[in-house]
Design an enzyme around this catalytic site. Structure first.
Site, PDB file in Angstrom:
ATOM      1  N   HIS A 171      17.316 -58.117  78.338  1.00 21.54           N
ATOM      2  CA  HIS A 171      16.668 -56.973  79.017  1.00 21.54           C
ATOM      3  C   HIS A 171      17.231 -55.657  78.448  1.00 21.54           C
ATOM      4  O   HIS A 171      17.868 -54.870  79.182  1.00 21.54           O
ATOM      5  CB  HIS A 171      17.008 -57.115  80.505  1.00 21.54           C
ATOM      6  CG  HIS A 171      16.330 -56.165  81.430  1.00 21.54           C
ATOM      7  ND1 HIS A 171      16.420 -54.787  81.340  1.00 21.54           N
ATOM      8  CD2 HIS A 171      15.543 -56.391  82.514  1.00 21.54           C
ATOM      9  CE1 HIS A 171      15.736 -54.230  82.319  1.00 21.54           C
ATOM     10  NE2 HIS A 171      15.200 -55.181  83.032  1.00 21.54           N
ATOM     11  N   ASP A 215       5.670 -50.791  83.857  1.00 18.69           N
ATOM     12  CA  ASP A 215       6.432 -52.018  84.108  1.00 18.69           C
ATOM     13  C   ASP A 215       5.486 -53.168  83.798  1.00 18.69           C
ATOM     14  O   ASP A 215       4.734 -53.630  84.644  1.00 18.69           O
ATOM     15  CB  ASP A 215       6.898 -52.070  85.561  1.00 18.69           C
ATOM     16  CG  ASP A 215       7.935 -53.168  85.785  1.00 18.69           C
ATOM     17  OD1 ASP A 215       8.531 -53.204  86.883  1.00 18.69           O
ATOM     18  OD2 ASP A 215       8.138 -53.994  84.856  1.00 18.69           O
ATOM     19  N   GLU A 275      11.962 -55.553  76.209  1.00 20.77           N
ATOM     20  CA  GLU A 275      12.748 -56.750  76.513  1.00 20.77           C
ATOM     21  C   GLU A 275      12.106 -58.002  75.900  1.00 20.77           C
ATOM     22  O   GLU A 275      10.871 -58.149  75.961  1.00 20.77           O
ATOM     23  CB  GLU A 275      12.836 -56.912  78.032  1.00 20.77           C
ATOM     24  CG  GLU A 275      13.347 -55.663  78.739  1.00 20.77           C
ATOM     25  CD  GLU A 275      13.001 -55.659  80.212  1.00 20.77           C
ATOM     26  OE1 GLU A 275      12.660 -54.588  80.758  1.00 20.77           O
ATOM     27  OE2 GLU A 275      13.061 -56.738  80.833  1.00 20.77           O
TER      28      GLU A 275
HETATM   29  O1  TA6 Z   1      12.293 -55.587  83.395  1.00 21.78           O
HETATM   30  C1  TA6 Z   1      11.744 -54.606  84.246  1.00 21.78           C
HETATM   31  C2  TA6 Z   1      12.284 -54.836  85.655  1.00 21.78           C
HETATM   32  O2  TA6 Z   1      11.918 -56.116  86.121  1.00 21.78           O
HETATM   33  C3  TA6 Z   1      11.778 -53.729  86.573  1.00 21.78           C
HETATM   34  O3  TA6 Z   1      10.835 -54.206  87.493  1.00 21.78           O
HETATM   35  C4  TA6 Z   1      13.068 -53.215  87.231  1.00 21.78           C
HETATM   36  O4  TA6 Z   1      13.339 -53.973  88.389  1.00 21.78           O
HETATM   37  C5  TA6 Z   1      14.072 -53.478  86.112  1.00 21.78           C
HETATM   38  O5  TA6 Z   1      13.720 -54.762  85.644  1.00 21.78           O
HETATM   39  C6  TA6 Z   1      15.519 -53.310  86.486  1.00 21.78           C
HETATM   40  O6  TA6 Z   1      15.944 -54.384  87.262  1.00 21.78           O
HETATM   41  P1  TA6 Z   1      17.495 -54.410  87.767  1.00 21.78           P
HETATM   42  O7  TA6 Z   1      17.593 -55.666  88.549  1.00 21.78           O
HETATM   43  O8  TA6 Z   1      18.363 -54.409  86.531  1.00 21.78           O
HETATM   44  O9  TA6 Z   1      17.676 -53.147  88.545  1.00 21.78           O
END
Ligand code: TA6
Length: 303
Positions: A171, A215, A275
């Site tokens: 990520h 997103d 990601e």
């Molecule tokens: O990858 C995008 C996502 O799923 C968003 O929806 C947001 O939640 C982001 O990840 C960050 O997630 P986190 O759990 O690291 O705050």
């Protein structure tokens, strides 16, 4: 858990790789070589930073408000999402994006690549806590290779007697000039689940540009993505294998302010997440006795 001193003795590489005890109580690996500098927190095998010497600015972004604490994820870098992506399918009390990024990993190997890049491999440490959320016999390893290219390899080995299904992601937060001045190519014509305002299946028309929260889980695509950043006079190439989903995310103002650790007041403008993922339609079945590896390489080229 080994101390930094023990890790330095066993896995340190003079002038390239050392381990330090952070004030948070966590252990951090520090990389320095002719190509780049980088740092990685052993908890979560969480790469925190990567700055190629060829670049005026780091390529991997980390929030200036990022906190390091046992059991907590770090805002930025390249969080490891595993063994599910997003919310758990049935247990709302389980952590979003899985537990891998908030549990200890142990170092299992280090070395120098033939071109001088520095390699480190870590393995997720199972515990009663992890078994309570995921009761399968498996090994999960992450290898990072720190060079002018950043290479990350995440391998799931099913050491049990029954198949299992995983969702996963690297990520990664990439450093940019400003979210309003960059574009992302490579996903033209690709279908995606739009998570803003629900979950709707749409198709990407042209390059991705940003003027609000984005997103998106792009599916069924192994495409290489490129972040075009004219103000920073660079492109960031994101080339992957073993991954059929790509997530593109910016929280924009309201979400960023709610999160509170994106670097007030507008640190979020200097990052975009691209990601490398396997999620939703692309979750992976790892057959008993088999392995699955997700690989991604990041390279910054100057315009
Ligand atoms: O990858 C995008 C996502 O799923 C968003 O929806 C947001 O939640 C982001 O990840 C960050 O997630 P986190 O759990 O690291 O705050």
């Amino acid at each position: 858990m080994k101390t930094a001193a023990q890790l330095n003795q066993q896995f340190g590489i003079a002038g390239q790789l050392s381990f330090r005890d952070d004030a948070s109580g966590l252990v951090v690996a520090e990389f320095i070589n002719k190509f780049a500098t980088a740092s990685l927190c052993l908890q979560g095998a969480h790469l925190i930073s990567w700055h190629p010497r060829s670049q005026s600015k780091p390529v991997v972004w980390v929030s200036r408000d990022a906190k390091m604490a046992a059991g907590k994820s770090i805002r930025g870098g390249a969080p490891v999402c595993w063994p599910w992506f997003g919310a758990h399918a049935s247990e709302s009390s389980f952590p979003g994006h899985g537990y891998a990024r908030t549990v200890p990993w142990s170092v299992i190997e280090s070395g120098t690549e033939p071109n001088g890049a520095t390699r480190l491999t870590l393995r997720l440490q199972e515990s009663e806590k992890t078994r309570a959320q995921w009761n399968h016999d498996c090994n999960v390893d992450l290898t990072v290779i720190i060079g002018d290219t950043l290479r990350m390899e995440m391998t799931t080995e099913n050491t049990g007697t029954s198949d299992f299904v995983i969702g996963e992601a690297l990520h990664t937060y990439l450093q940019i000039s400003d979210i309003g001045k960059v574009s992302v190519t490579g996903l033209e014509g690709c279908e995606y689940w739009d998570k803003v305002g629900g979950s709707n299946l749409r198709k990407q028309d042209g390059a991705i540009t940003f003027n609000g929260e984005v997103d998106r889980v792009y599916i069924n695509s192994a495409a290489e993505c490129v972040i075009h950043d004219a103000p920073l006079k660079r492109r960031i190439h994101i080339k992957k294998s073993g991954s059929l989903s790509t997530v593109v995310w910016t929280p924009w103002t309201e979400k960023a302010n709610k999160m509170g650790d994106m670097g007030q007041p507008d640190g979020w403008r200097e990052m975009v997440c691209v990601e490398s993922v396997n999620a939703i339609d692309n979750v992976v079945t790892v057959l008993a006795g088999n392995k699955h590896t997700l690989i991604v390489e990041y390279t910054a080229t100057s315009l």
